[in-house]
Design a protein around this motif. Structure first.
Motif, PDB file in Angstrom:
ATOM      1  N   ALA A 277      20.323   6.648 -12.441  1.00  0.00           N
ATOM      2  CA  ALA A 277      20.216   5.188 -12.561  1.00  0.00           C
ATOM      3  C   ALA A 277      21.582   4.580 -12.879  1.00  0.00           C
ATOM      4  O   ALA A 277      21.928   3.506 -12.365  1.00  0.00           O
ATOM      5  CB  ALA A 277      19.198   4.829 -13.631  1.00  0.00           C
ATOM      6  N   ARG A 282      17.611   3.902  -7.854  1.00  0.00           N
ATOM      7  CA  ARG A 282      16.318   3.461  -8.369  1.00  0.00           C
ATOM      8  C   ARG A 282      15.413   4.693  -8.423  1.00  0.00           C
ATOM      9  O   ARG A 282      15.495   5.568  -7.551  1.00  0.00           O
ATOM     10  CB  ARG A 282      15.699   2.393  -7.482  1.00  0.00           C
ATOM     11  N   ASP A 319      16.288  -3.253 -16.665  1.00  0.00           N
ATOM     12  CA  ASP A 319      16.339  -3.657 -15.256  1.00  0.00           C
ATOM     13  C   ASP A 319      14.954  -3.443 -14.662  1.00  0.00           C
ATOM     14  O   ASP A 319      14.526  -2.299 -14.477  1.00  0.00           O
ATOM     15  CB  ASP A 319      17.387  -2.823 -14.500  1.00  0.00           C
ATOM     16  N   VAL A 322      14.617  -0.934 -11.643  1.00  0.00           N
ATOM     17  CA  VAL A 322      15.213   0.393 -11.650  1.00  0.00           C
ATOM     18  C   VAL A 322      14.176   1.503 -11.490  1.00  0.00           C
ATOM     19  O   VAL A 322      14.493   2.607 -11.062  1.00  0.00           O
ATOM     20  CB  VAL A 322      16.047   0.612 -12.938  1.00  0.00           C
TER      21      VAL A 322
END
Length: 346
Positions: A277, A282, A319, A322
């Motif tokens: 990551a 992702r 995020d 992610v």
């Protein structure tokens, strides 16, 4: 001996019936087409039309005195003999370019249903299907294959870079400027060791991908070895770095709760996910499901370790894009599959 005549014959085929032949037949189906069925179903309908016995056709299963009778495996199907879509019905989708996989990962049905020998639909036949799609203004080109970069490879383990370039160049010629070309993204993926400078150069030259789906499955060397993945963590790490270098978003597949997973394996996977990551990947999260006819078919359903759940939660707070996937739904599905296959509980 002729078949017993019925007003309606119920037939089934595909991954589920192939994986659970007996269960499908006992649901009331008369015939199950096991594995590849293009040749067998054509022969089946020909014999039905001629009122001939069909119970000795290779590649089918049926019940006799409540016992499963399987007529045996057919020869591999030549993909060029059959179009990827039913042209006469005007139905189209993604084009299957390769069938079969030599790796036979312990959790995957592909090799067990379609065999370990890779077979490719020829460039000519793929282009023929593509041209028909373009005439209908279907200009999003995507492929179905266990590993997009192995197209035209003789053994499926190596990359046929010359063949791959010819293929992509011809597809590009058809689809540009109005169409889009996606190779190595949904609905297919690539093996990490095949993500190289030369394969990525081809994508940049001829395709329109924004992302690449890379199969990692675990961050534990032990789990990778035990599940017969055939690649290393370094292969995945290198693939992610190269993908980012070439401007792609690497979507990396992980399967949580694989058989034999220890606390050490969980910690290794968490560490690896974080590293990827941080590189720009992702995480595409999955939960292990014991699929029929795989080496892991009798293993207990996957459970997502609390440490992994906590890690995913923290990563998503930083995020929201992610980590993605249906890992919680798959955890419930895995339990249902296990109960059905082992105890007949639906």
């Amino acid at each position: 001996m002729k078949n017993d005549h019925k007003e309606v014959l119920l037939i089934a085929g595909g991954p589920h019936p192939t994986g659970d032949i007996e269960g499908t037949l006992k649901l009331g189906f008369d015939v199950v087409f096991v594995g590849e069925a293009e040749d067998s179903i054509v022969e089946f309908f020909r014999r039905i039309k001629l009122d001939e016995d069909y119970l000795n056709i290779k590649g089918i299963a049926f019940l006799k005195d409540d016992n499963v009778c399987y007529t045996g495996k057919r020869d591999y199907v030549d993909l060029d003999k059959y179009p990827p879509f039913p042209y006469m019905l005007g139905k189209f989708g993604h084009i299957e370019i390769t069938r079969g996989c030599p790796f036979a990962c312990n959790f995957c049905q592909t090799s067990h249903i379609f065999g370990g020998k890779v077979r490719h639909r020829s460039i000519e036949k793929v282009l023929e299907a593509a041209e028909r799609m373009i005439k209908r203004n279907l200009t999003d080109f995507r492929v179905i294959t266990p590993n997009a970069f192995s197209y035209l490879s003789e053994d499926g383990r190596e990359v046929n870079i010359k063949g791959l370039e010819i293929f992509l160049r011809e597809v590009n010629r058809l689809y540009k400027p109005k169409g889009t070309i996606n190779i190595g993204s949904f609905p297919s993926e690539v093996r990490p060791e095949h993500v190289r400078e030369d394969t990525l150069e081809l994508l940049k030259t001829y395709a329109d991908n924004k992302n690449i789906i890379i199969g990692a499955q675990s961050g534990s060397p032990c789990i990778l070895k035990n599940s017969r993945r055939g690649h290393t963590l370094e292969d995945v790490y290198r693939a992610v770095k190269l993908s980012v270098k070439y401007g792609y978003i690497p979507d990396v597949d992980f399967i949580f709760g694989l058989p034999g997973e220890t606390e050490r394996d969980v910690l290794d996977t968490i560490k690896f996910m974080k590293e990827l990551a941080n590189l720009g990947a992702r995480i595409h999260a999955h939960t292990f499901m014991p699929l029929p006819q795989t080496a892991y078919s009798k293993e207990k359903p996957g459970r997502i370790d609390p440490k992994i759940k906590e890690t995913i939660s923290k990563m998503l707070k930083e995020d929201k894009n992610v980590v993605f996937g249906n890992w919680t739904v798959q955890e419930r599905q895995a339990e249902k599959i296990y109960k059905y296959l082992n105890y007949g509980i639906i």
